[in-house]
Scaffold this motif. Structure first.
Motif, mmCIF file in Angstrom:
data_model
loop_
_atom_site.group_PDB
_atom_site.id
_atom_site.type_symbol
_atom_site.label_atom_id
_atom_site.label_comp_id
_atom_site.label_asym_id
_atom_site.label_seq_id
_atom_site.Cartn_x
_atom_site.Cartn_y
_atom_site.Cartn_z
ATOM 1 N N VAL A 213 3.319 -10.489 -0.831
ATOM 2 C CA VAL A 213 2.518 -10.026 0.209
ATOM 3 C C VAL A 213 3.492 -9.347 1.233
ATOM 4 O O VAL A 213 4.545 -9.799 1.548
ATOM 5 N N MET A 214 3.051 -8.256 1.651
ATOM 6 C CA MET A 214 3.747 -7.578 2.740
ATOM 7 C C MET A 214 2.806 -7.642 4.152
ATOM 8 O O MET A 214 1.493 -7.231 3.850
ATOM 9 N N PHE A 215 3.147 -8.151 5.134
ATOM 10 C CA PHE A 215 2.371 -8.202 6.251
ATOM 11 C C PHE A 215 2.873 -7.056 7.251
ATOM 12 O O PHE A 215 3.975 -6.944 7.457
ATOM 13 N N PHE A 216 1.924 -6.401 7.972
ATOM 14 C CA PHE A 216 2.320 -5.489 8.949
ATOM 15 C C PHE A 216 1.330 -6.016 10.135
ATOM 16 O O PHE A 216 0.338 -6.301 9.882
ATOM 17 N N PRO A 217 1.659 -5.519 11.497
ATOM 18 C CA PRO A 217 0.706 -5.712 12.682
ATOM 19 C C PRO A 217 -0.806 -5.056 12.344
ATOM 20 O O PRO A 217 -0.592 -3.986 11.873
ATOM 21 N N ALA A 218 -1.577 -5.568 12.647
ATOM 22 C CA ALA A 218 -3.237 -4.976 12.293
ATOM 23 C C ALA A 218 -3.272 -3.558 13.036
ATOM 24 O O ALA A 218 -4.138 -2.840 12.623
ATOM 25 N N GLU A 219 -2.402 -3.181 14.213
ATOM 26 C CA GLU A 219 -2.559 -2.010 14.713
ATOM 27 C C GLU A 219 -1.972 -0.953 13.763
ATOM 28 O O GLU A 219 -2.443 0.297 14.152
ATOM 29 N N ARG A 220 -1.470 -1.306 12.535
ATOM 30 C CA ARG A 220 -1.004 -0.281 11.817
ATOM 31 C C ARG A 220 -2.009 -0.274 10.617
ATOM 32 O O ARG A 220 -1.368 0.457 9.566
ATOM 33 N N SER A 221 -3.294 -0.821 10.616
ATOM 34 C CA SER A 221 -4.012 -0.871 9.508
ATOM 35 C C SER A 221 -4.279 0.672 8.876
ATOM 36 O O SER A 221 -4.323 1.058 7.660
ATOM 37 N N VAL A 222 -4.468 1.538 9.605
ATOM 38 C CA VAL A 222 -4.773 2.780 9.292
ATOM 39 C C VAL A 222 -3.796 3.460 8.394
ATOM 40 O O VAL A 222 -4.034 4.010 7.164
ATOM 41 N N GLU A 223 -2.579 3.268 8.813
ATOM 42 C CA GLU A 223 -1.498 3.953 8.078
ATOM 43 C C GLU A 223 -1.272 3.343 6.754
ATOM 44 O O GLU A 223 -0.981 3.564 5.799
ATOM 45 N N VAL A 224 -1.350 1.841 6.886
ATOM 46 C CA VAL A 224 -1.217 1.005 5.818
ATOM 47 C C VAL A 224 -2.159 1.239 4.770
ATOM 48 O O VAL A 224 -1.668 1.522 3.639
ATOM 49 N N LEU A 225 -3.473 1.367 5.192
ATOM 50 C CA LEU A 225 -4.608 1.410 4.177
ATOM 51 C C LEU A 225 -4.311 2.948 3.535
ATOM 52 O O LEU A 225 -4.702 3.097 2.461
ATOM 53 N N ARG A 226 -4.144 3.991 4.467
ATOM 54 C CA ARG A 226 -4.093 5.331 3.736
ATOM 55 C C ARG A 226 -2.975 5.148 2.899
ATOM 56 O O ARG A 226 -3.158 5.913 1.720
ATOM 57 N N THR A 227 -1.852 4.750 3.186
ATOM 58 C CA THR A 227 -0.762 4.932 1.956
ATOM 59 C C THR A 227 -1.051 3.968 0.962
ATOM 60 O O THR A 227 -0.816 4.524 -0.246
ATOM 61 N N TRP A 228 -1.700 3.113 1.102
ATOM 62 C CA TRP A 228 -2.102 2.070 0.002
ATOM 63 C C TRP A 228 -3.310 2.898 -0.999
ATOM 64 O O TRP A 228 -2.799 3.047 -2.226
ATOM 65 N N THR A 229 -4.220 3.493 -0.372
ATOM 66 C CA THR A 229 -5.074 4.223 -1.149
ATOM 67 C C THR A 229 -4.528 5.450 -2.085
ATOM 68 O O THR A 229 -4.786 5.832 -3.208
ATOM 69 N N GLY A 230 -3.478 6.010 -1.042
ATOM 70 C CA GLY A 230 -2.820 7.112 -1.663
ATOM 71 C C GLY A 230 -2.121 6.855 -2.889
ATOM 72 O O GLY A 230 -1.981 7.805 -3.712
ATOM 73 N N GLN A 231 -1.557 5.627 -3.021
ATOM 74 C CA GLN A 231 -0.668 5.319 -4.216
ATOM 75 C C GLN A 231 -1.545 4.637 -5.463
ATOM 76 O O GLN A 231 -1.175 4.548 -6.499
ATOM 77 N N LEU A 232 -2.947 4.445 -5.032
ATOM 78 C CA LEU A 232 -3.774 3.851 -6.235
ATOM 79 C C LEU A 232 -3.569 4.601 -7.720
ATOM 80 O O LEU A 232 -3.661 3.814 -8.465
ATOM 81 N N PRO A 233 -3.978 5.731 -7.454
ATOM 82 C CA PRO A 233 -4.144 6.560 -8.748
ATOM 83 C C PRO A 233 -2.740 6.446 -9.543
ATOM 84 O O PRO A 233 -2.977 6.605 -10.683
ATOM 85 N N SER A 234 -1.764 6.217 -8.863
ATOM 86 C CA SER A 234 -0.518 6.195 -9.653
ATOM 87 C C SER A 234 0.020 4.829 -10.166
ATOM 88 O O SER A 234 0.963 4.605 -10.811
ATOM 89 N N PHE A 235 -0.711 4.038 -9.603
ATOM 90 C CA PHE A 235 -0.553 2.510 -10.157
ATOM 91 C C PHE A 235 -1.015 2.181 -11.630
ATOM 92 O O PHE A 235 -2.082 2.325 -12.060
ATOM 93 N N PRO A 236 0.117 1.706 -12.544
ATOM 94 C CA PRO A 236 -0.462 1.269 -13.803
ATOM 95 C C PRO A 236 -1.337 0.134 -13.776
ATOM 96 O O PRO A 236 -1.445 -0.717 -12.662
ATOM 97 N N GLU A 237 -2.179 -0.273 -14.875
ATOM 98 C CA GLU A 237 -2.797 -1.201 -14.836
ATOM 99 C C GLU A 237 -2.163 -2.636 -14.966
ATOM 100 O O GLU A 237 -2.750 -3.776 -14.658
ATOM 101 N N GLU A 238 -0.774 -2.579 -15.138
ATOM 102 C CA GLU A 238 0.015 -3.858 -14.789
ATOM 103 C C GLU A 238 -0.049 -4.343 -13.496
ATOM 104 O O GLU A 238 0.138 -5.286 -13.182
ATOM 105 N N LEU A 239 -0.173 -3.423 -12.573
ATOM 106 C CA LEU A 239 -0.179 -3.515 -11.046
ATOM 107 C C LEU A 239 -1.404 -3.815 -10.520
ATOM 108 O O LEU A 239 -2.308 -2.782 -10.671
ATOM 109 N N THR A 240 -1.872 -5.001 -9.947
ATOM 110 C CA THR A 240 -2.873 -5.112 -9.000
ATOM 111 C C THR A 240 -2.596 -5.192 -7.505
ATOM 112 O O THR A 240 -1.814 -6.423 -7.334
#
Ligand SMILES: Cc1cc2nc3c(=O)[nH]c(=O)nc-3n(C[C@H](O)[C@H](O)[C@H](O)COP(=O)(O)OP(=O)(O)OC[C@H]3O[C@@H](n4cnc5c(N)ncnc54)[C@H](O)[C@@H]3O)c2cc1C
Length: 454
Positions: A213-240
């Motif tokens: 797990v990686m933790f960031f301060p909650a004030e960074r929620s928007v950039e973390v979530l935007r980056t996370w969703t941006g990566q989802l299409p490239s994630f293989p099924e081996e990664l959840t």
């Protein structure tokens, strides 16, 4: 419907039955949500199949319906247990490993935490979810999404046999060959078809995983979530991966760096080596997490990765399966739930898709889930005045994600609901037909009720 396959006479049992006021009554009827106050007519605590059959016979003789429950993690879905016998299955213990065939057999009382470490020690992992305290029975009968679902599908599809006491009071073993239609209906249809006494399921050979797990301060929620969703299409099924905005209570049992903090966390499990796992997570790591706990781990290490609560709480929740999580929705949701004063304690987005989104031809009534992401949000109600603000925030959250709603995952629905909306028309009709075949008098009431076809 008379079932002839693998029938066992179970008519001679008896067992403990509690009535209101008996010692142990409150403990036996309690669930994980302390706001739920179910008052059944009586509670049976069977120790074996014969006592389950005796309980079913007792209910029939009194004109009661039958509701089975192991841990009570989804007790809130029942509108009430008035007029019902609660069969508390917590004494139906026992685990057998047949790892040469990648199989485990468990009594209905078994929780994920009972098998995760023994399996890990032998080089195997099960398709468990975020909490080791959740019961394998209810989780499997409702679907079951966990860390390995994108690669290996829902737990319901990993189930290879189910034994249950039917409306006629018979112990029946169902699998792909014996009573296949009942076997299909059980794997998704939860407690509507009988009291399950034991399940068998397939587990996966896994010795190490790159997880953490990686933790960031909650004030960074928007950039973390935007980056996370941006990566989802490239994630293989081996990664959840799951992204969670959470307000950690200031409790001494929580690690000091997290106590009382508002955080956004990205948790993940990669079925592969460290170098590939690191490369996949690099865009998230480049954001500079405050704490980074990813590393190579044995399967047992992910049992508690999500840090789910371990004690019953008074709580309210909301959930939805989503086709997309666009930036505008992330901004709105983060604005609602990342504030330190948000009544919503935790908002979790889980990446679905992969095998979790593909129909399984050998699966049951819940073989896959629509959507790319499931959201689950929860808050606690320590005092009655806290309930309305929490319900208001949960309603606002539901409204924000509504345009992208793909459906609902019944195991995450923790209040009474219209069960028909959990299935497409064909599967709903098939489930009701199976119910009419195997329980025409509607004796068994699952947490999400399936009535027999008229
Ligand atoms: C903290 C927490 C974490 C969770 N994490 C996940 C997760 O990661 N993934 C996921 O998919 N779900 C998760 N869930 C949801 C969970 O899968 C459901 O709550 C599930 O119903 C729990 O099963 P149970 O047996 O523990 O609960 P119970 O409340 O005992 O059972 C739920 C229902 O299952 C049926 N049932 C249970 N036992 C029997 C039986 N012996 N015979 C017949 N019917 C039976 C009944 O209809 C019963 O009402 C979580 C829930 C909580 C509270």
């Amino acid at each position: 419907m008379t079932i002839v396959a693998t029938r066992i006479d179970t008519t001679t049992g008896n067992g403990t039955v509690l009535y209101p006021g008996d010692p142990g009554w409150d403990e036996a009827r309690g669930g994980f949500n302390l706001l739920v106050d179910h008052r059944p007519e009586a509670i049976a605590l069977p120790r074996n199949e014969r006592e389950v059959a005796a309980a079913v016979a007792l209910a029939r003789s009194r004109g009661w319906k039958v509701a089975a429950q192991g841990t009570g993690h989804n007790a809130g879905a029942y509108a009430g247990l008035s007029g019902m016998l609660l069969v508390n299955t917590s004494r139906l213990t026992g685990v057998e490993y047949d790892l040469a065939n990648h199989r485990v057999r468990v009594g209905a009382a078994t929780r994920w935490g009972d098998v995760i470490s023994p399996l890990s020690d032998r080089g195997f992992a099960a398709l468990h979810g975020s909490s080791p305290l959740v019961g394998i029975a209810g989780y499997s009968l409702g679907g079951g999404i966990g860390w390995l679902s994108r690669k290996h599908g829902l737990q319901a599809s990993a189930v290879t046999a189910i034994e249950l006491v039917t409306a006629e009071g018979h112990l029946v073993r169902t699998d792909a060959v014996h009573e296949p239609e009942l076997f299909w209906a059980l794997r998704g249809g939860n407690g509507n078809f009988g009291v399950v006494t034991a399940l068998e399921f397939e587990v996966q050979p896994v010795t190490r995983m790159y997880a953490g797990v990686m933790f960031f301060p909650a004030e960074r929620s928007v950039e973390v979530l935007r980056t996370w969703t941006g990566q989802l299409p490239s994630f293989p099924e081996e990664l959840t991966t799951w992204a969670t905005i959470l307000h950690v209570p200031p409790l001494p049992e929580i690690p000091e760096p997290l106590q009382g903090r508002s955080l956004v966390a990205v948790m993940g499990v990669f079925l592969g080596d460290e170098a590939d796992g690191r490369a996949l997570l690099e865009p998230l790591r480049a954001l500079g997490p405050e704490i980074d706990l990813f590393g190579l781990q044995p399967p047992a290490a992910i049992a508690d990765l999500a840090m789910d609560p371990t004690s019953p709480m008074p709580m309210c929740s909301a959930t939805a399966l989503l086709n997309a999580l666009p930036d505008s929705t992330i901004d709105a949701v983060a604005g609602l739930v990342a504030r330190p004063d948000s009544p919503i304690l935790m908002t979790q987005f889980r990446h679905l898709g992969g095998a979790a989104g593909r129909p399984d031809p050998d699966g049951g009534a819940r073989d896959c889930l629509p959507g790319e992401v499931v959201v689950y949000a929860v808050g606690v109600v320590p005092v009655p005045e806290a309930e309305q603000p929490l319900l208001g925030a949960l309603t606002a959250l539901r409204t924000m994600v509504l345009p992208h709603r793909a459906g609902e995952y019944p195991n995450f629905v923790e209040e009474p609901a219209d069960t028909s909306r959990f299935w497409g028309q064909d599967d709903w009709t098939r489930l009701r037909r199976a119910k009419a075949l195997y329980d025409p008098e509607d004796l068994f009431r699952g947490n999400h009720h399936i009535p027999p076809e008229a």
